[in-house]
Design an enzyme around this catalytic site. Sequence first.
Site, short mmCIF file in Angstrom:
data_model
loop_
_atom_site.label_atom_id
_atom_site.label_comp_id
_atom_site.label_asym_id
_atom_site.label_seq_id
_atom_site.Cartn_x
_atom_site.Cartn_y
_atom_site.Cartn_z
N GLU A 1 45.06 15.51 24.64
CA GLU A 1 43.51 15.80 24.80
C GLU A 1 42.81 15.88 26.23
OE1 GLU A 1 42.91 13.16 21.75
OE2 GLU A 1 42.62 11.56 23.12
N CYS B 1 38.11 14.21 31.94
CA CYS B 1 39.51 13.02 31.69
C CYS B 1 40.63 13.58 31.10
CB CYS B 1 38.65 12.31 30.47
SG CYS B 1 39.76 11.12 29.81
N CYS C 1 51.72 7.49 24.12
CA CYS C 1 51.85 6.46 25.05
C CYS C 1 52.73 5.40 24.74
CB CYS C 1 50.55 5.67 25.56
SG CYS C 1 50.60 4.70 26.77
N CYS D 1 48.82 -0.65 23.48
CA CYS D 1 47.69 -1.40 23.45
C CYS D 1 46.92 -1.60 22.03
CB CYS D 1 46.66 -1.30 24.45
SG CYS D 1 47.40 -1.08 26.08
N CYS E 1 43.93 0.82 21.26
CA CYS E 1 43.72 2.21 21.62
C CYS E 1 44.65 3.31 20.74
CB CYS E 1 44.75 2.32 23.06
SG CYS E 1 44.90 3.90 23.91
N GLY F 1 48.31 8.18 27.70
CA GLY F 1 49.48 8.22 28.68
C GLY F 1 49.34 7.08 29.92
N SER G 1 43.93 5.72 36.30
CA SER G 1 43.65 4.50 35.42
C SER G 1 45.18 3.92 35.09
CB SER G 1 42.72 4.68 34.39
OG SER G 1 42.65 3.64 33.50
N LEU H 1 42.09 -3.87 32.88
CA LEU H 1 42.35 -5.51 32.73
C LEU H 1 42.15 -5.98 31.26
CD1 LEU H 1 42.96 -7.95 34.50
CD2 LEU H 1 40.60 -8.58 34.59
N HIS H 2 41.12 -5.82 30.78
CA HIS H 2 40.67 -6.15 29.34
C HIS H 2 40.86 -7.52 29.01
CE1 HIS H 2 40.88 -1.99 29.21
NE2 HIS H 2 41.88 -1.58 29.05
N ASN I 1 35.35 1.29 21.06
CA ASN I 1 35.08 2.40 19.95
C ASN I 1 36.15 2.45 19.14
OD1 ASN I 1 34.38 4.98 19.43
ND2 ASN I 1 34.24 5.63 21.53
N CYS J 1 39.87 7.53 23.98
CA CYS J 1 41.27 7.71 24.25
C CYS J 1 42.24 8.12 23.05
CB CYS J 1 41.89 6.52 25.12
SG CYS J 1 43.49 6.57 25.59
N1 SAH Z 1 47.07 4.26 30.33
C1 SAH Z 1 46.05 4.13 31.07
C2 SAH Z 1 45.17 5.29 31.23
C3 SAH Z 1 44.55 5.93 29.75
S1 SAH Z 1 43.54 4.58 28.74
C4 SAH Z 1 45.10 2.66 30.97
O1 SAH Z 1 45.23 1.90 30.11
O2 SAH Z 1 44.51 2.37 32.06
C5 SAH Z 1 42.02 4.40 29.77
C6 SAH Z 1 41.06 3.84 29.04
O3 SAH Z 1 40.69 3.99 27.96
C7 SAH Z 1 41.29 2.16 28.89
O4 SAH Z 1 41.19 1.41 30.14
C8 SAH Z 1 40.48 1.78 27.99
O5 SAH Z 1 39.35 1.49 28.62
C9 SAH Z 1 40.14 3.13 27.12
N2 SAH Z 1 40.22 2.97 25.84
C10 SAH Z 1 41.25 3.10 25.12
N3 SAH Z 1 40.92 2.93 23.72
C11 SAH Z 1 39.87 2.63 23.87
C12 SAH Z 1 38.99 2.32 22.65
N4 SAH Z 1 39.35 2.36 21.47
N5 SAH Z 1 37.58 1.83 22.71
C13 SAH Z 1 37.10 2.18 24.15
N6 SAH Z 1 37.79 2.37 25.00
C14 SAH Z 1 39.17 2.68 25.02
FE1 SF4 Z 2 48.49 3.68 26.68
FE2 SF4 Z 2 46.35 3.13 28.30
FE3 SF4 Z 2 45.98 3.53 25.75
FE4 SF4 Z 2 47.12 1.23 26.51
S1 SF4 Z 2 44.97 1.97 26.73
S2 SF4 Z 2 48.19 2.43 24.75
S3 SF4 Z 2 48.22 2.04 28.46
S4 SF4 Z 2 46.84 4.81 27.17
#
Ligand code: SAH
Ligand code: SF4
Length: 343
Positions: A90, A103, A110, A114, A117, A155, A187, A211-212, A286, A329
Amino acid sequence: MIDFFSWTLVDAKEWAVYEGLKAFRGQQVFDALHRNFAQNFDDIHVLPQELREKLTADGQLLPATEHTRQESADGTVKSLLELHDGCLVECVSIPTETRHTICVSSQVGCSVGCTFCASGINGVTRDCTAGEIVYQVLFHHQRRPVTNVVFMGSGEPMFNYDNVRQAIAVLCDQRGIGLGKRRITVSTSGVPDRIRQFGHDEPQVTLALSLHAPDNDTRSQLMPINRRWPLTELLSAMDDYSQLVNRRMTIEYVLLKDVNMSTEQALQLAALGKRYHAHINLIPFNAVGSSAHDAPSDAEVLQFSNIVRDNGGIATLRGQRGADIDAACGQLAIKKGGKKLDC
Ligand code: SAH
Ligand code: SF4
């Protein structure tokens, strides 16, 4: 199939010479893709018919077709692109009055996984080629010139390092879109040696660290990558990076109710923001399907961001662009039955 979109102008000319053609034929192909948005080789009228026929017989020009499209009331467009082997990635177009940000995804799915995500739910299938990354941008560039690119789709860009760098080189090629490196953000979930390498290789590109959580235990709980490279190792790489690169970085922080939003964590986050002179991007969670997490209330978000700001953190709350579509994402790809069709 030749990955035409992975070439800079120089690469395209080298290809032409390698094929026994004049170098300017490479430039004609490059211009056709990046300036005229050719959809197939027959559209490139400046090429001799014989060459067009040969290239057509060798394979298709475009690396992807649009599989699904969602348009938000605020102008955000999320496209799910189907790659030549059926994989789905996407890319999201986010227009504002002055900017058009894309984006992009760097991998199909991936491997990091996480907990908040959608991209990691089915693991990773494969890396995107440089051309597949470039095409995600060009796809939306046809509609309106692109001003910014963020690697925040599915990714982990640092696990597809060479292709990500090549895509950046193509997107910055003056003969093509000619993006400034400062308009690109990569990122990462945190791969220490790659962060150091990136500071060395691409000092002008903005780095965003996902960071999260500012403490090791919470981060390991949310991001499996933290078990491999714990926070102390990551922060040491960030120290080296900020020594090397004289540029403001971004810290991303998804706000998860009752997980990473305590006063203590807000104070730790503010301290890390100051340590790296970083811009902190607070992102309300989200919800993804039957996620284990809950989104915080507006009041909780406000309270957390106030503590961060009152303690010296430069923090902004990310607006919920595309809130009425599956704009987080990986969400659209997952909804369409997983990360791939038949690859
Ligand atoms: N893998 C890399 C880049 C892609 S994800 C990384 O993790 O940095 C990029 C961003 O998507 C993450 O930092 C996070 O902020 C956001 N993201 C992923 N899932 C999300 C969700 N459910 N709600 C809000 N932001 C989310
Ligand atoms: Fe992969 Fe980034 Fe999503 Fe974590 S937040 S699962 S590193 S895409």
